[in-house]
Structure formats: structure tokens, C-alpha cells
Design a protein around this motif. Structure first.
Motif, PDB file in Angstrom:
ATOM      1  N   GLU A  10      48.186  -8.251  21.368  1.00 51.23           N
ATOM      2  CA  GLU A  10      46.978  -8.985  20.951  1.00 51.23           C
ATOM      3  C   GLU A  10      47.307  -9.787  19.709  1.00 51.23           C
ATOM      4  O   GLU A  10      47.748  -9.223  18.701  1.00 51.23           O
ATOM      5  CB  GLU A  10      45.846  -7.985  20.649  1.00 51.23           C
ATOM      6  N   MET A  12      45.507 -11.854  17.043  1.00 54.21           N
ATOM      7  CA  MET A  12      44.197 -12.238  16.487  1.00 54.21           C
ATOM      8  C   MET A  12      44.457 -13.331  15.464  1.00 54.21           C
ATOM      9  O   MET A  12      44.853 -13.069  14.337  1.00 54.21           O
ATOM     10  CB  MET A  12      43.537 -11.013  15.852  1.00 54.21           C
ATOM     11  N   VAL A  20      41.788 -15.160  20.230  1.00 52.18           N
ATOM     12  CA  VAL A  20      42.490 -13.879  20.333  1.00 52.18           C
ATOM     13  C   VAL A  20      43.317 -13.978  21.612  1.00 52.18           C
ATOM     14  O   VAL A  20      42.767 -14.034  22.708  1.00 52.18           O
ATOM     15  CB  VAL A  20      41.512 -12.693  20.401  1.00 52.18           C
ATOM     16  N   LYS A  22      46.218 -12.747  24.360  1.00 52.52           N
ATOM     17  CA  LYS A  22      46.904 -11.569  24.904  1.00 52.52           C
ATOM     18  C   LYS A  22      48.320 -11.983  25.313  1.00 52.52           C
ATOM     19  O   LYS A  22      48.558 -13.138  25.657  1.00 52.52           O
ATOM     20  CB  LYS A  22      46.157 -11.034  26.131  1.00 52.52           C
ATOM     21  N   ALA A  55      49.631  -5.221  17.969  1.00 52.51           N
ATOM     22  CA  ALA A  55      48.717  -6.314  17.612  1.00 52.51           C
ATOM     23  C   ALA A  55      49.218  -7.026  16.356  1.00 52.51           C
ATOM     24  O   ALA A  55      49.673  -6.381  15.408  1.00 52.51           O
ATOM     25  CB  ALA A  55      47.323  -5.759  17.357  1.00 52.51           C
ATOM     26  N   HIS A 333      36.332  -8.114  14.781  1.00 50.68           N
ATOM     27  CA  HIS A 333      36.790  -9.492  14.570  1.00 50.68           C
ATOM     28  C   HIS A 333      36.195 -10.072  13.297  1.00 50.68           C
ATOM     29  O   HIS A 333      36.884 -10.719  12.499  1.00 50.68           O
ATOM     30  CB  HIS A 333      36.444 -10.361  15.789  1.00 50.68           C
ATOM     31  N   PRO A 378      47.846  -1.226  19.533  1.00 50.75           N
ATOM     32  CA  PRO A 378      47.783  -2.328  20.498  1.00 50.75           C
ATOM     33  C   PRO A 378      46.670  -3.329  20.229  1.00 50.75           C
ATOM     34  O   PRO A 378      46.671  -4.416  20.805  1.00 50.75           O
ATOM     35  CB  PRO A 378      47.533  -1.610  21.836  1.00 50.75           C
ATOM     36  N   SER A 379      45.718  -2.983  19.370  1.00 50.94           N
ATOM     37  CA  SER A 379      44.642  -3.939  19.078  1.00 50.94           C
ATOM     38  C   SER A 379      44.108  -3.698  17.679  1.00 50.94           C
ATOM     39  O   SER A 379      44.241  -2.590  17.118  1.00 50.94           O
ATOM     40  CB  SER A 379      43.496  -3.795  20.085  1.00 50.94           C
ATOM     41  N   THR A 381      41.162  -3.295  16.906  1.00 49.09           N
ATOM     42  CA  THR A 381      40.083  -2.292  16.964  1.00 49.09           C
ATOM     43  C   THR A 381      40.525  -0.964  16.351  1.00 49.09           C
ATOM     44  O   THR A 381      39.724  -0.228  15.764  1.00 49.09           O
ATOM     45  CB  THR A 381      39.657  -2.085  18.431  1.00 49.09           C
ATOM     46  N   HIS A 382      41.816  -0.674  16.464  1.00 47.00           N
ATOM     47  CA  HIS A 382      42.315   0.602  15.933  1.00 47.00           C
ATOM     48  C   HIS A 382      42.116   0.735  14.421  1.00 47.00           C
ATOM     49  O   HIS A 382      42.104   1.852  13.898  1.00 47.00           O
ATOM     50  CB  HIS A 382      43.791   0.788  16.314  1.00 47.00           C
TER      51      HIS A 382
END
Ligand SMILES: N=CN[C@@H](CCC(=O)O)C(=O)O
Ligand SMILES: [Zn+2]
Length: 403
Positions: A10, A12, A20, A22, A55, A333, A378-379, A381-382
Motif C-alpha cells: 500500500e 499512501m 492510495v 496497491k 506499507a 487516512h 501491510p497497511s 491502518t495498523h
């Protein structure tokens, strides 16, 4: 020398289109980003880094720190956790310890704190004076700040030293002290709050510093409602920081500063950024700044650490982002944007590419400074899903790998 960072799960970007991507790749050439796009069509480069399906984000832009200090305020923190409230008076303890510290040690302490921040993904940061509070000591702090951080701010108006007349001290801040720090700083700040500087004193400081060619920032509305936000707007400040206690009129005033700015192109006149400092809010047990309401009103928001020994002894931007998501109700985000692009806006570093050599920070786009933060996840969000975990895997600052 070019480096291809590929196999990014990812990417960002925090660019103007909020992309964003992938399965992406990025090419860094020297200090700049030279290409971004799908990993499958990435160009060749001198060297390659396999991101391992992690990410990649812009490095954090920490637009509000106070790293020039010595001494310890653990006892004050303990008292606060036992129920005492924060007051500006604690600043004097740090002033005493800082004044008693040699140039060598103050520099070493500041550089150590910058290194700590960089190791956690911060790639661009501002720092302030404000623990010297006389001409010689403020000039020394400004000089060290200019070598330790990317941008330096003059905060002679942090606290009126004990035993001094507030108006006479304000004259000093506006006169000889300003002349002494001027070669080293881009910005001026004032702590406009009960127990620090009044509205009139703050306005005088801001006017003098603006006349001297400095950009302006304000510590405002931290401990109660007050004139800080509206003064920042009146004076055209780049940011007003803390913003815990806001009246409707404060939000309206801030929103009004953004009407001449086009978020789609990042062009036009920048308004006054509202800088939220969640780590400080938690450490001082103040209500969290209303970041959600500020964004909903169309105000550009930054998140910063406010790293200092009194109210926020952390430089962890990941902690600020996690708090902004978990408790201030920003999306991941939005929180990452506020901690990257938002900080760049607050420091006027959001624009600039090859043509002017200014190199924007806080977003991943061709021509911008290669300030990159690879998460061990991986993103993005973690950052909120796994708060407090050591998620920084690799950091590039101006194209140079830091860890
Ligand atoms: N509020 C004013 N200044 C700092 C705290 C300074 C201190 O207590 O040492 C802040 O941003 O929170
Ligand atoms: Zn501060």
C-alpha cells in the motif's frame, strides 16, 4: 544514484489526489522522488529494495516540538497524574536547567531527540526556543535549533521570567532578543494564554516578529477559551497550535482563512492550520482538541508531537496518529494526512518541486523530497489497529536511508 523501492502493498501518497496505490513502486534519485506507479511497470534503477508487501507513507512532518531543553520534570508529571493541573509555571524549571547546560550538552541533547524522532519515521521537523528567556540564552537556543532541526521558531514569549515586569519583558522580546535570534529562525511563536502572555502583549510580539520578516505561529486556547485563535487569524499566522477550547466563533474564524485556498491544486493563499497535539492533551489531561469538528468545518489540520519535558515528553507521531483515530475520530487516512501533509502546510513546505528547488515534504509525488516511511505492516491502518507497536521498518530522509 537511483533506488527502486518495489513490492509495496500500500502506497499512501498523501498527494493532492489523495491516492492510495496497491502493488506499487517508487523510484528515488538522489534527494528526490523521480517516479511512482504500479510495481509491474517500474523502471530500472541502480539499486533495488524489496518492501516485502509493507506499507509506504511519507515521513512524518512534526511541525511543533520544543527540543532545546535540559533537566527533568518527572515530579511535575507525577503530581499531575495525582490530580494537580498543568500550569505554565513549570516552564521555569526547565529554563533553570537549560541555562545551566553547556552548548555542547544542549546540542547533544537536541540531536539525540531528533535522532529518536527520525528512528520512528519523522523526516522533517520544526523546533522552538523558549527555555532560554534572556537575550544570550535565546540566541544560543536559536543557533542550536537551526542546526538540529529543519526549521526553527523563536519562542522568547513563552513565559515571563520570575520577578520581571511583563510589559518590559515583552519589549525585550520585541527588541534586542528578536535581533539576536533573527539570523537563525524562520518563525516566531507566542504562548497566548492566562499565566503567559496577554492578547495585547502577544499581538505586540507577533507584529514585531512579522515586521522582522518572520512567519507567525501561536500557542493558543490550550488551557481555556481565550483570544489566541482569533489573534492568530488576525495576524495571518501559519498555524495556531493546541486549540483545545474553541468557541464557535474560533472555528468560523479559522474556516474563513481557507476560502482563498484550493485543496484540489494546493494553490492559492494558505490559511491558518489548526495544529492538534493529542499526546499533550493526554499528558495534561485536557480535553482532546476537536480535530473532527475542525476538519468538518473545512479547516486544514496538522498533528504534531509537541515534544517537550512539561506537557508531552514524546516525539512519537505514530502515537499521535493512533490517538487521533481512536479518540479524535479521524479516519486513518485523515490522521496520517494531518501528520504529514498537514504539518507541511503548517510549515509552508507543501509546495515546490524541481523548478524552484524547494522540494515539498509531507507527500509522495514526483519532484518532492524523498522522505519515506516504510511500516512493518501491510497497511497504514495498523498504526491505529496495533497502537504502541514498533511499526517503523525503514526511513529515508532526503533520499538517505536512516534505518
Ligand atoms: N504551552 C506552552 N508550551 C509547551 C509546554 C512547555 C512546558 O511546560 O515546558 C506546550 O506547548 O505545551
Ligand atoms: Zn508547544
Amino acid at each position: 544514484m537511483s533506488i527502486l523501492i518495489t513490492n509495496i502493498a500500500e502506497l499512501m501518497t498523501q498527494d493532492l489526489e489523495h491516492r492510495v496505490l496497491k502493488d506499487a513502486a517508487v523510484v528515488v534519485e538522489g534527494e528526490r522522488i523521480s517516479w511512482i506507479g504500479p510495481a509491474a511497470s517500474a523502471p530500472a534503477a541502480d539499486d533495488a529494495v524489496d518492501a516485502g508487501r509493507r506499507a509506504l507513507l511519507p515521513g512524518w512532518v512534526d511541525s511543533h516540538t520544543h527540543l532545546l531543553f535540559a533537566g527533568d520534570r518527572t515530579a511535575e508529571f507525577e503530581a499531575r497524574m495525582a490530580g494537580e493541573s498543568y500550569s505554565a509555571g513549570g516552564i521555569a524549571v526547565t529554563v533553570g536547567a537549560t541555562r545551566a547546560t553547556s552548548d555542547f550538552d544542549l546540542t547533544r541533547l537536541a540531536l539525540g531527540r531528533v535522532a529518536e524522532a527520525v528512528s520512528q519515521g519523522t523526516t522533517y521537523l520544526e523546533t522552538k526556543t523558549g527555555y532560554g528567556l534572556d537575550v544570550e540564552q535565546e540566541a544560543r537556543s536559536a543557533r542550536i535549533a537551526s542546526t538540529a532541526a529543519d526549521q526553527a521558531t523563536y519562542l522568547g514569549a513563552h513565559l515571563v521570567p520570575a520577578g520581571q515586569d511583563a510589559d518590559a519583558y515583552t519589549d525585550l522580546v520585541c527588541g534586542p532578543m528578536l535581533s539576536a535570534v533573527r539570523p537563525y529562525v524562520q518563525w516566531a511563536d507566542v504562548f497566548c494564554e492566562k499565566g503567559a502572555f496577554t492578547e495585547d502583549q502577544s499581538r505586540r510580539v507577533l507584529q514585531a516578529c512579522r515586521d522582522a520578516g518572520l512567519g507567525l505561529r501561536v500557542h493558543g486556547n490550550q488551557l481555556g477559551e481565550g483570544p489566541g485563535v482569533r489573534l492568530a487569524v488576525e495576524m495571518g499566522a501559519a498555524s495556531v497550535d493546541h486549540v483545545n477550547y474553541l468557541a464557535g466563533a474560533d472555528i468560523d474564524a479559522l474556516a474563513g482563512t481557507w476560502t482563498g485556498w484550493d485543496p484540489a491544486t494546493g494553490s492559492g493563499t494558505r490559511g491558518t492550520v489548526a495544529t492538534c497535539l493529542p499526546a499533550c492533551d493526554l499528558s495534561t489531561r485536557q480535553p482532546l482538541a476537536p480535530a473532527r469538528a475542525l476538519m468538518d468545518a473545512g479547516i486544514q489540520v496538522a498533528l504534531a508531537s509537541n515534544c517537550n519535558p512539561g506537557t508531552s515528553y514524546t516525539s512519537s507521531m505514530a502515537y499521535c496518529v493512533a490517538t487521533a483515530v481512536l479518540q479524535m475520530r479521524l479516519s486513518v487516512h485523515e490522521a496520517v494526512r494531518a501528520a504529514t501533509y498537514g504539518g507541511a502546510l503548517a510549515l509552508h513546505k507543501d509546495r515546490g518541486t524541481d523548478a524552484d528547488g524547494q522540494r515539498a515534504v509531507g507527500s509522495i509525488a514526483v519532484g518532492h523530497r524523498a522522505d519515506l516511511h516504510l511500516l512493518n505492516a501491510p497497511s497504514a491502518t495498523h498504526l491505529a489497529y496495533r497502537p504502541g507497536m514498533p511499526l517503523t521498518y525503514a526511513v529515508w530522509r532526503a533520499g538517505v536511508r536512516q534505518r
